[in-house]
Design a protein around this motif. Structure first.
Motif, short mmCIF file in Angstrom:
data_model
loop_
_atom_site.label_atom_id
_atom_site.label_comp_id
_atom_site.label_asym_id
_atom_site.label_seq_id
_atom_site.Cartn_x
_atom_site.Cartn_y
_atom_site.Cartn_z
N ASP A 173 0.71 -1.23 0.05
CA ASP A 173 0.05 0.15 -0.02
C ASP A 173 0.88 1.40 0.25
OD1 ASP A 173 -2.81 1.16 0.41
OD2 ASP A 173 -1.79 1.89 2.01
N ARG A 174 1.86 1.40 0.70
CA ARG A 174 2.96 2.51 0.68
C ARG A 174 3.71 2.45 -0.66
NH1 ARG A 174 0.46 3.28 4.65
NH2 ARG A 174 1.35 3.54 6.89
N GLN A 175 3.82 1.55 -1.11
CA GLN A 175 4.52 1.50 -2.67
C GLN A 175 3.24 1.99 -3.63
OE1 GLN A 175 5.38 -2.26 -4.43
NE2 GLN A 175 7.00 -1.51 -5.48
N ARG A 176 2.04 1.51 -3.48
CA ARG A 176 1.11 2.25 -4.53
C ARG A 176 0.76 3.80 -4.00
NH1 ARG A 176 -1.12 -3.10 -4.21
NH2 ARG A 176 -2.54 -2.09 -2.59
N HIS A 177 0.82 3.97 -2.58
CA HIS A 177 0.41 5.34 -2.26
C HIS A 177 1.14 5.81 -1.14
CE1 HIS A 177 -3.34 2.76 -3.15
NE2 HIS A 177 -3.67 3.76 -4.06
N PRO A 178 2.32 6.55 -1.59
CA PRO A 178 3.34 7.04 -0.89
C PRO A 178 2.85 7.77 0.27
CG PRO A 178 3.95 6.96 -3.14
CD PRO A 178 2.58 6.66 -3.08
N VAL A 179 3.30 7.77 1.36
CA VAL A 179 3.21 8.52 2.54
C VAL A 179 4.33 9.38 3.07
CG1 VAL A 179 2.40 8.56 5.03
CG2 VAL A 179 1.47 7.07 3.23
N GLU A 180 4.39 10.69 3.08
CA GLU A 180 5.42 11.38 3.41
C GLU A 180 5.83 11.06 4.88
OE1 GLU A 180 6.62 16.22 4.30
OE2 GLU A 180 4.62 15.66 3.71
N GLY A 181 7.40 10.82 4.88
CA GLY A 181 7.82 10.34 5.95
C GLY A 181 7.99 9.01 6.38
N SER A 182 7.48 8.24 5.63
CA SER A 182 7.60 6.80 5.87
C SER A 182 8.88 6.15 5.43
CB SER A 182 6.36 6.03 4.67
OG SER A 182 6.56 4.78 4.69
N TYR A 183 9.43 5.26 6.28
CA TYR A 183 10.57 4.58 5.97
C TYR A 183 10.50 3.51 4.80
CZ TYR A 183 14.68 1.62 6.67
OH TYR A 183 15.72 1.04 6.71
N THR A 184 9.19 2.95 4.61
CA THR A 184 9.15 1.98 3.63
C THR A 184 9.27 2.92 2.28
OG1 THR A 184 7.73 0.58 4.72
CG2 THR A 184 7.55 0.41 2.59
N TYR A 186 10.99 5.48 1.90
CA TYR A 186 12.24 6.12 1.62
C TYR A 186 13.00 4.71 1.09
CZ TYR A 186 16.94 6.44 3.20
OH TYR A 186 18.51 6.18 3.38
N LEU A 187 12.69 3.60 1.32
CA LEU A 187 13.69 2.58 0.87
C LEU A 187 13.09 2.41 -0.70
CD1 LEU A 187 13.12 -0.24 3.76
CD2 LEU A 187 15.05 0.95 3.07
N PHE A 188 11.86 2.55 -1.04
CA PHE A 188 11.35 2.32 -2.42
C PHE A 188 12.04 3.66 -3.15
CE2 PHE A 188 7.79 -0.42 -0.82
CZ PHE A 188 8.15 -1.51 -1.54
N ASP A 189 12.27 4.66 -2.64
CA ASP A 189 12.45 5.78 -3.27
C ASP A 189 14.20 5.86 -3.58
OD1 ASP A 189 10.16 7.14 -3.37
OD2 ASP A 189 10.54 8.23 -1.65
N ASP A 193 19.39 -1.18 -4.90
CA ASP A 193 20.50 -1.25 -4.06
C ASP A 193 20.46 -1.05 -2.56
OD1 ASP A 193 21.74 -2.26 -6.65
OD2 ASP A 193 22.89 -0.34 -6.99
N LYS A 194 19.79 0.38 -2.44
CA LYS A 194 19.68 0.33 -0.88
C LYS A 194 18.74 -0.92 -0.19
CE LYS A 194 19.63 3.04 2.72
NZ LYS A 194 20.83 3.47 3.46
N ILE A 195 17.87 -1.30 -0.87
CA ILE A 195 16.95 -2.44 -0.31
C ILE A 195 17.84 -3.52 -0.06
CG2 ILE A 195 15.13 -3.90 -0.46
CD1 ILE A 195 13.66 -1.80 -1.86
N LEU A 196 18.71 -3.99 -1.26
CA LEU A 196 19.53 -5.10 -0.89
C LEU A 196 20.78 -4.85 0.29
CD1 LEU A 196 20.37 -5.84 -4.71
CD2 LEU A 196 19.03 -7.20 -3.21
N LYS A 197 21.08 -3.39 0.28
CA LYS A 197 22.12 -3.15 1.12
C LYS A 197 21.50 -3.44 2.73
CE LYS A 197 25.02 0.67 2.94
NZ LYS A 197 25.31 1.98 2.84
N LYS A 198 20.16 -3.19 2.97
CA LYS A 198 19.62 -3.23 4.33
C LYS A 198 19.53 -4.52 4.69
CE LYS A 198 18.64 -0.71 6.84
NZ LYS A 198 19.50 -0.12 7.89
N VAL A 199 19.02 -5.49 3.49
CA VAL A 199 18.79 -6.83 3.74
C VAL A 199 20.28 -7.24 4.18
CG1 VAL A 199 18.33 -9.15 2.61
CG2 VAL A 199 17.04 -7.23 2.15
N GLY A 200 21.42 -7.11 3.69
CA GLY A 200 22.66 -7.64 3.90
C GLY A 200 22.95 -7.23 5.37
N GLU A 201 22.79 -6.09 5.52
CA GLU A 201 23.02 -5.50 7.00
C GLU A 201 22.48 -6.02 8.15
OE1 GLU A 201 22.28 -1.13 6.96
OE2 GLU A 201 24.34 -0.68 5.76
#
Length: 269
Positions: A173-184, A186-189, A193-201
């Motif tokens: 839902d966040r992917q389809r309807h972005p919410v300002e200040g949402s960490y989710t 932020y990751l999609f934006d 590579d950022k998502i992959l980095k976080k999974v690795g971390e």
């Protein structure tokens, strides 16, 4: 039967295949498209003085999602299209669930209770059911929370698949309807590579917590890991049920991996 009692009873069903006492099947949506538009006798349904009947909406898994009202027209529209339609008492008009948000409900079966004055609608929910962003309109809203009421029986832990579905639905839902200040968001934006980095971390931090034998930290870090893995699934457009199907296939002896690694050979003990 009161609405409260019926909702409580519905929450107790863990499978759509379980018998529904006092609830004759009204219609099933697993048939051909022609069945949707066929004329179905709704004379058994007792609409109130306002021409309405309450409809409890329940996910296939058994979780109660919401309560809304139908009139004869919205009920017929639901049967004709295979998607839930309701009557808004405040706006005085018909509305299709998810028409604006995309969180539609595909009807799987319709039941009426023994008095004919309440409907149970079994659905496959797309996205979240509640306009507040929670998966169910009842999520996190327990009236007797933290109270020692002797009449209240302790509920079993939530089914893991339901928790993952709910979290994934919020992520989508966040992917389809972005919410300002949402960490989710932020990751999609930030991108793949950022998502992959976080999974690795998070994977590394989980390993470190385990190596330190810190169970509390393991839970915390693994919670982060699972969340970021769900974000990664959403990025690829992969649904949790696809992952579940893969695991079930391995458990049943599927040809791919069988929990043996890509070599196909089980490591020595």
């Amino acid at each position: 039967m009161t609405l409260v009692a019926l909702i409580d009873m519905m929450n107790g069903f863990n499978s759509i295949n379980e018998s529904l006492p006092c609830l004759p099947k009204f219609a099933t949506m697993s048939e051909s498209k022609e069945a949707f538009s066929m004329e179905i006798d709704i004379s058994k349904i007792k609409f109130n003085a306002q021409g309405l009947v309450p409809a409890i909406v329940q996910e296939e898994s058994g979780q109660v999602l919401m309560l809304a009202y139908m009139n004869a027209e919205s009920l017929k529209k639901t049967l004709e299209t295979g998607y839930t339609h309701f009557y808004s008492r405040s706006r005085k008009k018909l509305w299709k669930k998810g028409e604006q948000s995309g969180n539609v409900q595909q009807v799987k079966a319709l039941y009426y209770d023994c008095d004919g004055d309440t409907l149970l609608v079994k659905v496959h929910q797309t996205g979240v059911a509640c306009h507040t962003g929670t998966y169910s309109c009842f999520s996190g809203r327990r009236l007797d929370e933290n109270k020692n009421l002797p009449a209240v029986i302790d509920q079993p832990p939530e089914d893991l698949s339901l928790v993952l579905y709910e979290l994934y639905s919020v992520i989508k839902d966040r992917q389809r309807h972005p919410v300002e200040g949402s960490y989710t968001n932020y990751l999609f934006d930030m991108g793949h590579d950022k998502i992959l980095k976080k999974v690795g971390e998070e994977a590394v931090e989980t390993v470190i917590a385990s190596k330190n034998n810190n169970n509390e930290q393991v839970l915390y870090e693994m919670g982060d890991l699972w969340y970021h893995c769900l974000v990664l699934l959403a990025w690829h457009g992969i649904k949790p049920e696809d992952l579940f199907a893969e695991l079930v296939n391995r458990r049943k002896g599927g040809a791919y991996h069988k929990f043996t690694g890509k070599s196909g050979e089980r490591p020595a003990d």
